[in-house]
Design an enzyme around this catalytic site. Structure first.
Site, mmCIF file in Angstrom:
data_model
loop_
_atom_site.group_PDB
_atom_site.id
_atom_site.type_symbol
_atom_site.label_atom_id
_atom_site.label_comp_id
_atom_site.label_asym_id
_atom_site.label_seq_id
_atom_site.Cartn_x
_atom_site.Cartn_y
_atom_site.Cartn_z
ATOM 1 N N GLY A 51 28.712 52.694 80.546
ATOM 2 C CA GLY A 51 29.129 51.297 80.478
ATOM 3 C C GLY A 51 28.541 50.500 81.630
ATOM 4 O O GLY A 51 27.373 50.668 81.997
ATOM 5 N N TYR B 19 13.053 60.977 87.850
ATOM 6 C CA TYR B 19 14.442 61.386 88.070
ATOM 7 C C TYR B 19 14.461 62.391 89.222
ATOM 8 O O TYR B 19 14.331 63.592 89.024
ATOM 9 C CB TYR B 19 15.030 62.044 86.818
ATOM 10 C CG TYR B 19 15.322 61.134 85.659
ATOM 11 C CD1 TYR B 19 15.201 59.754 85.748
ATOM 12 C CD2 TYR B 19 15.739 61.662 84.442
ATOM 13 C CE1 TYR B 19 15.474 58.937 84.671
ATOM 14 C CE2 TYR B 19 16.025 60.850 83.355
ATOM 15 C CZ TYR B 19 15.889 59.493 83.466
ATOM 16 O OH TYR B 19 16.161 58.674 82.401
ATOM 17 N N PHE C 298 23.117 55.056 78.849
ATOM 18 C CA PHE C 298 24.329 54.479 79.443
ATOM 19 C C PHE C 298 25.398 54.197 78.385
ATOM 20 O O PHE C 298 26.221 53.291 78.558
ATOM 21 C CB PHE C 298 24.027 53.212 80.241
ATOM 22 C CG PHE C 298 23.153 53.425 81.445
ATOM 23 C CD1 PHE C 298 23.097 54.667 82.090
ATOM 24 C CD2 PHE C 298 22.382 52.392 81.956
ATOM 25 C CE1 PHE C 298 22.304 54.863 83.202
ATOM 26 C CE2 PHE C 298 21.580 52.577 83.076
ATOM 27 C CZ PHE C 298 21.538 53.818 83.698
#
Length: 306
Positions: free
Chosen positions: A221, A69, A217
């Site tokens: 979405g 990340y 998520f």
């Protein structure tokens, strides 16, 4: 109460490896920029650090991160280290290994089993720790995860890792891992409108076994790594209007309603969004709300597993 005064305690708790964590945690993916990985512009460092500190002030004690990340200028692990070290005793930091990004930010070849120690050690260095609380093996499409998970189990025996989880798996992979070492958590993509049969089965199996199910998520979405979706089902909008809540809050509340073993790790680099996400843990959907949303969710049909 306002979103600024509701804490993570409102969502309840769950036990992961003997540590009680709030069911609403925090995902670090979006700390590094306007979108995950190298898809957006780097974040303002001070604001990202403030978001992390505010999350802990709001009672969040479960943070999900990874060494991969990072954006051009920011590393999620470095931000966590700078903001929160020395770490609170009740804080669980989960990371994941398997995927690999080179220093330009491009995705490289995923780890071989013998590479995983280096992945774990990189997370240790960045976080400034001598052990990792929870490490997920992120499956990278391989049919069997036994060799990779076995390598992580050896690191657990060596004391570098306390607990193990699996990510992006099917039920057969969970069983394969459990034959090697205990699995305390499963992390798959899951949320309202994302109907994947194998993941639905995993959700059920984890509930029966008392294994934490931690979807990613859940709020984004279809937006995925690029950010929250702006396309909302009519049923979702109807329920949101009835509660005076945002569609994102309803998405998170629906996810948590799938079982007491289901946790959420919504991520953001915005302090206001952080407070809203935590406050969504206090939203209680009615039986009618859930019937409406579940019907709409099932109507989405199957989504191919990755």
């Amino acid at each position: 109460m306002t979103s600024e005064t509701i804490t993570a305690n409102a969502a309840g708790t769950w036990d992961i490896g003997g540590l009680t964590v709030g069911r609403v945690g925090f995902g670090a993916m979006r700390l590094t920029g306007s979108a995950a990985f190298h898809l957006g512009t780097p974040s303002e460092r001070g604001r990202s650090i403030a978001v992390l500190r505010r999350a802990v002030e709001l009672g969040v004690n479960h943070i999900d991160t990874a060494a991969f990340y990072f954006s051009a200028l920011r590393s999620a692990n470095e931000l966590i280290n700078s903001a929160l070290s020395p770490y609170p005793d009740d804080l669980l930091i989960a990371t994941k290994v398997g995927p690999f990004r080179d220093w330009s930010g491009e995705w490289g070849t995923s780890a071989r089993p013998e590479d995983l120690r280096g992945h774990v050690e990189e997370n240790l260095r960045q976080l400034g720790r001598d052990h990792l609380d929870l490490v997920y093996l992120r499956r990278m499409r391989q049919e069997s995860i036994a060799e990779h998970f076995g390598a992580l189990a050896e690191l657990r025996t060596a004391g570098l890792v306390r607990h193990l989880g699996v990510s992006d798996v099917e039920p057969r992979h969970l069983a394969e891992a459990q034959a090697i070492a205990p699995v305390v958590s499963v992390q798959n993509r899951y949320g309202f409108g994302h109907h994947a049969p194998a993941t639905e089965e995993l959700l059920r199996v984890c509930g029966e076994q008392g294994v934490a199910f931690v979807p990613f998520f859940a709020i984004a979405g279809d937006g995925g790594a690029r950010g929250a979706s702006t396309a909302h089902d009519e049923a979702l909008l109807t329920v949101a209007h009835a509660h005076g809540a945002s569609p994102a809050a309803v998405r998170l509340a629906w996810t948590l309603a799938q079982g007491p073993h289901v946790l959420a790790i919504p991520g953001t680099g915005d302090p206001a969004h952080l407070a809203e996400n935590v406050a969504a843990g206090a939203l209680r959907l009615t039986a009618e709300d859930l019937d409406r949303l579940n019907t709409a969710h099932r109507a989405t049909g199957g989504t191919p597993e990755s």
